[in-house]
Design a protein around this motif. Structure first.
Motif, PDB file in Angstrom:
ATOM      1  N   LEU A 289       0.904  -1.175  -0.079  1.00 53.02           N
ATOM      2  CA  LEU A 289      -0.004  -0.153  -0.075  1.00 53.02           C
ATOM      3  C   LEU A 289       0.709   1.216   0.103  1.00 53.02           C
ATOM      4  O   LEU A 289       0.584   2.233  -0.856  1.00 53.02           O
ATOM      5  CB  LEU A 289      -1.112   0.167   1.172  1.00 53.02           C
ATOM      6  CG  LEU A 289      -1.726   1.071   1.593  1.00 53.02           C
ATOM      7  CD1 LEU A 289      -2.808   1.662   0.558  1.00 53.02           C
ATOM      8  CD2 LEU A 289      -2.263   1.335   2.807  1.00 53.02           C
TER       9      LEU A 289
ATOM     10  N   SER B 121      -2.832   3.984   8.247  1.00 56.33           N
ATOM     11  CA  SER B 121      -3.697   3.145   8.674  1.00 56.33           C
ATOM     12  C   SER B 121      -3.886   2.914  10.116  1.00 56.33           C
ATOM     13  O   SER B 121      -2.826   2.756  10.995  1.00 56.33           O
ATOM     14  CB  SER B 121      -3.443   1.635   7.862  1.00 56.33           C
ATOM     15  OG  SER B 121      -4.327   0.790   8.222  1.00 56.33           O
TER      16      SER B 121
ATOM     17  N   ASP C  60      -8.696   6.094   0.639  1.00 58.28           N
ATOM     18  CA  ASP C  60      -8.620   6.229   2.107  1.00 58.28           C
ATOM     19  C   ASP C  60      -9.438   7.474   2.513  1.00 58.28           C
ATOM     20  O   ASP C  60      -9.765   8.218   1.945  1.00 58.28           O
ATOM     21  CB  ASP C  60      -7.198   6.835   2.643  1.00 58.28           C
ATOM     22  CG  ASP C  60      -6.266   5.664   2.000  1.00 58.28           C
ATOM     23  OD1 ASP C  60      -6.658   4.716   1.133  1.00 58.28           O
ATOM     24  OD2 ASP C  60      -5.006   5.820   2.472  1.00 58.28           O
TER      25      ASP C  60
ATOM     26  N   LEU D  89      -8.482  -2.578   1.178  1.00 57.32           N
ATOM     27  CA  LEU D  89      -7.185  -3.518   0.245  1.00 57.32           C
ATOM     28  C   LEU D  89      -7.673  -4.586  -0.379  1.00 57.32           C
ATOM     29  O   LEU D  89      -8.433  -5.261   0.228  1.00 57.32           O
ATOM     30  CB  LEU D  89      -5.976  -3.461   0.942  1.00 57.32           C
ATOM     31  CG  LEU D  89      -5.537  -2.237   1.780  1.00 57.32           C
ATOM     32  CD1 LEU D  89      -4.205  -2.715   2.568  1.00 57.32           C
ATOM     33  CD2 LEU D  89      -5.300  -1.081   0.937  1.00 57.32           C
TER      34      LEU D  89
ATOM     35  N   ARG E  24      -5.280  -0.313  -3.323  1.00 61.65           N
ATOM     36  CA  ARG E  24      -6.589   0.390  -2.513  1.00 61.65           C
ATOM     37  C   ARG E  24      -7.807  -0.066  -3.560  1.00 61.65           C
ATOM     38  O   ARG E  24      -7.767  -0.188  -4.666  1.00 61.65           O
ATOM     39  CB  ARG E  24      -6.429   2.043  -2.910  1.00 61.65           C
ATOM     40  CG  ARG E  24      -5.516   2.529  -1.603  1.00 61.65           C
ATOM     41  CD  ARG E  24      -5.527   4.008  -1.988  1.00 61.65           C
ATOM     42  NE  ARG E  24      -4.809   4.424  -0.818  1.00 61.65           N
ATOM     43  CZ  ARG E  24      -3.368   4.708  -0.682  1.00 61.65           C
ATOM     44  NH1 ARG E  24      -2.594   4.245  -1.805  1.00 61.65           N
ATOM     45  NH2 ARG E  24      -2.968   5.401   0.390  1.00 61.65           N
TER      46      ARG E  24
ATOM     47  N   THR F  47      -6.196   6.559   9.446  1.00 61.79           N
ATOM     48  CA  THR F  47      -7.168   6.418   8.161  1.00 61.79           C
ATOM     49  C   THR F  47      -7.750   4.960   8.401  1.00 61.79           C
ATOM     50  O   THR F  47      -7.301   4.113   8.809  1.00 61.79           O
ATOM     51  CB  THR F  47      -6.246   6.283   6.790  1.00 61.79           C
ATOM     52  OG1 THR F  47      -5.373   5.431   6.708  1.00 61.79           O
ATOM     53  CG2 THR F  47      -5.504   7.692   6.792  1.00 61.79           C
TER      54      THR F  47
ATOM     55  N   THR G  53      -2.319  11.351   3.605  1.00 60.25           N
ATOM     56  CA  THR G  53      -1.551  10.191   3.721  1.00 60.25           C
ATOM     57  C   THR G  53      -0.457  10.066   2.934  1.00 60.25           C
ATOM     58  O   THR G  53      -0.019  11.159   2.225  1.00 60.25           O
ATOM     59  CB  THR G  53      -2.419   8.885   3.712  1.00 60.25           C
ATOM     60  OG1 THR G  53      -1.596   7.579   4.170  1.00 60.25           O
ATOM     61  CG2 THR G  53      -2.779   9.013   2.172  1.00 60.25           C
TER      62      THR G  53
ATOM     63  N   VAL H 147      -8.350   2.052   5.440  1.00 57.22           N
ATOM     64  CA  VAL H 147      -7.886   1.769   4.311  1.00 57.22           C
ATOM     65  C   VAL H 147      -8.834   0.498   3.627  1.00 57.22           C
ATOM     66  O   VAL H 147      -9.188  -0.410   4.596  1.00 57.22           O
ATOM     67  CB  VAL H 147      -6.550   1.498   4.023  1.00 57.22           C
ATOM     68  CG1 VAL H 147      -5.650   2.893   4.343  1.00 57.22           C
ATOM     69  CG2 VAL H 147      -5.970   0.441   4.969  1.00 57.22           C
TER      70      VAL H 147
END
Length: 467
Positions: free
Chosen positions: A91, A360, A317, A307, A313, A303, A453, A305
């Motif tokens: 990520l 994250s 986010d 995935l 992603r 955040t 981010t 996320v």
């Protein structure tokens, strides 16, 4: 993370204050309140918490490099993301950097926390092997309790100590995942046994501050990651203000000497300590937490996320906000706006704004650490800004390696850089918690996600290159 210090009294059913009947019970309660000061949590605050505890006993041990099976079992048990650090490395782009030799070699990254884990070294080795990372180089430095007190022995049946052990494990595994060839140091602040007067909270805060001063003036790692938070407001405001004043010049000098300090912004949204306030029937107050609020520290928020298996992603986010909590954010009552935030003065006003950056941290998008309890290791899903802070700390270590020296304060560079420099805006979500208004994310800097981010593939070379 210790959140704020608070009284060690409990409450009886009729609402009158009462003391814990035994030192052991008081120790567990106080250490649990210390964790409120940290961003340390397993997946908690919902039915997922119960399922996560069950997962500790049911999640299978993976093969040498496979964590997919463990992840599937964790997802079934908890209903959360149960992401692996392999996915997070994909990520944020650190895997590509690591594969190219930008892996933290020659740097030292450290974390500081209370109590620690007796299984830290073994768990880190297993974690590293399972993810196919280089063997970790870990050193544990123990800081004695103040005033010649004897350190309390680790008790795996003590819920507070167990939680601090998970915190230490999370810190070091996150740092190692991002910068796998960096030298690792865990600074373990030992605490004394608890007496009936319940002074552990205040003493723990003082002990953490003293250890922080020692690390910054004598050890001077390239990166120091802090996962404890102490609210600037509330019943311990005077003590926190005194600690912040005393450490302010130390943090500034450490930054000039090349140490980058990153700190979790907290897990109670815009009102640090709100969970404790609710338990006591008090109204939460908006504010931020120290040491993240210090201008020489990079404050790291959280955040959510989403995935795929490769760490790509599936959607943009957003600010973390779920039953596990929300990231700390707002303006400081102790620190004036630093020069690097002049460009966002319309958001922060005359005060220091928190956070600076976010990674994250959510419960719904939990991340698994390898953790041993009662003689058995398992993949345990974790959340909180005490995950986000060491993730960013490891990325800074990669930039320090590339530059050939410690970077010190990175905030001025972060506020100069845009998307081309590896800073990705977050425009959705908020950090409001139950009973408290928070801040919404939007275009540019905001008090829910900071600048946004990061993309390490762009950020690392940008931080390593002089202005």
């Amino acid at each position: 993370m210790p959140r704020t210090t608070r009284s060690a009294t409990t409450r009886t059913r009729d609402g009158e204050p009462g003391r814990a009947r035994t030192p052991l019970r008081l120790a567990a309660a106080l250490l649990a309140s210390l964790l409120a000061l940290t961003g340390c949590q397993t997946v908690a605050g919902s039915e997922a918490a119960k399922r996560a505890r069950a997962a500790m006993a049911t999640t299978p041990e993976p093969g040498a490099t496979a964590t997919a099976e463990a992840r599937r079992a964790c997802v079934r048990a908890t209903g959360t993301g149960c992401y692996t650090f392999t996915q997070l490395r994909g990520l944020y782009g650190t895997k590509t950097l690591n594969d190219g030799g930008n892996d933290g070699a020659g740097t030292t990254v450290a974390a500081l926390g209370v109590v620690g884990s007796p299984h830290l070294a073994a768990d880190l080795r297993h974690f590293s092997h399972a993810l196919g990372l280089p063997a970790p180089r870990l050193k544990v430095v123990r800081h004695k309790p103040p005033h010649g007190a004897k350190a309390a022995p680790f008790d795996e049946d003590n819920a507070g100590m167990l939680a601090t052990a998970r915190e230490a494990t999370l810190d070091m595994e996150a740092l190692h995942a991002m910068a796998p060839r960096a030298a690792l140091v865990y600074h373990q602040v030992d605490l004394p046994g608890v007496d009936a007067d319940g002074v552990l909270d205040a003493r723990a805060a003082e002990a953490l501050a003293a250890a922080m001063r020692t690390v910054l003036t004598e050890q001077r790692p390239d990166v120091l990651s802090l996962s404890f938070v102490m609210s600037e407001r509330g019943d311990s405001a005077d003590q926190v203000a005194a600690l912040a004043r005393g450490l302010r010049p130390v943090l500034a000098e450490a930054a000039r000497a090349g140490t980058t300090v990153v700190a979790a912004s907290g897990d109670d949204g815009a009102s640090p300590g709100s969970a404790q306030a609710a338990q006591l029937g008090a109204k939460p107050v908006r504010g931020v937490a120290w040491p993240a609020s210090d201008p020489s520290v990079t404050a790291v928020g959280g955040t959510r996320v989403t995935l795929d298996e490769a760490g790509h992603r599936r959607c943009a986010d957003t600010v973390w906000n779920d039953k596990g909590g929300a990231p700390g954010g707002g303006t400081s009552v102790l620190m004036r706006r630093p020069r690097y935030q002049d460009g966002v003065r319309d958001v922060t006003g005359a005060k220091r704004g928190v956070p600076d950056i976010s990674l994250s941290a959510s419960a719904a998008g939990s991340t698994m650490v390898w953790f041993t309890h009662a003689g058995r290791g398992a993949w345990v899903p974790m959340l909180g800004t005490s995950l986000a802070a060491p993730l960013f700390g490891g990325i800074v270590a990669l930039a320090a390696q590339r530059a050939g020296h410690g970077l010190g304060a990175v905030n001025p560079a972060l506020y100069r850089l845009g998307r081309d420099g590896g800073v990705r805006d977050i425009t959705t979500g908020d950090n409001a918690t139950e009973g408290t208004s928070g801040y919404r994310a939007g275009r540019g800097y905001d008090l829910a996600s900071g600048l946004g981010t990061v993309d390490a593939g762009k950020l690392v070379p940008a931080l390593a290159t002089p202005e």
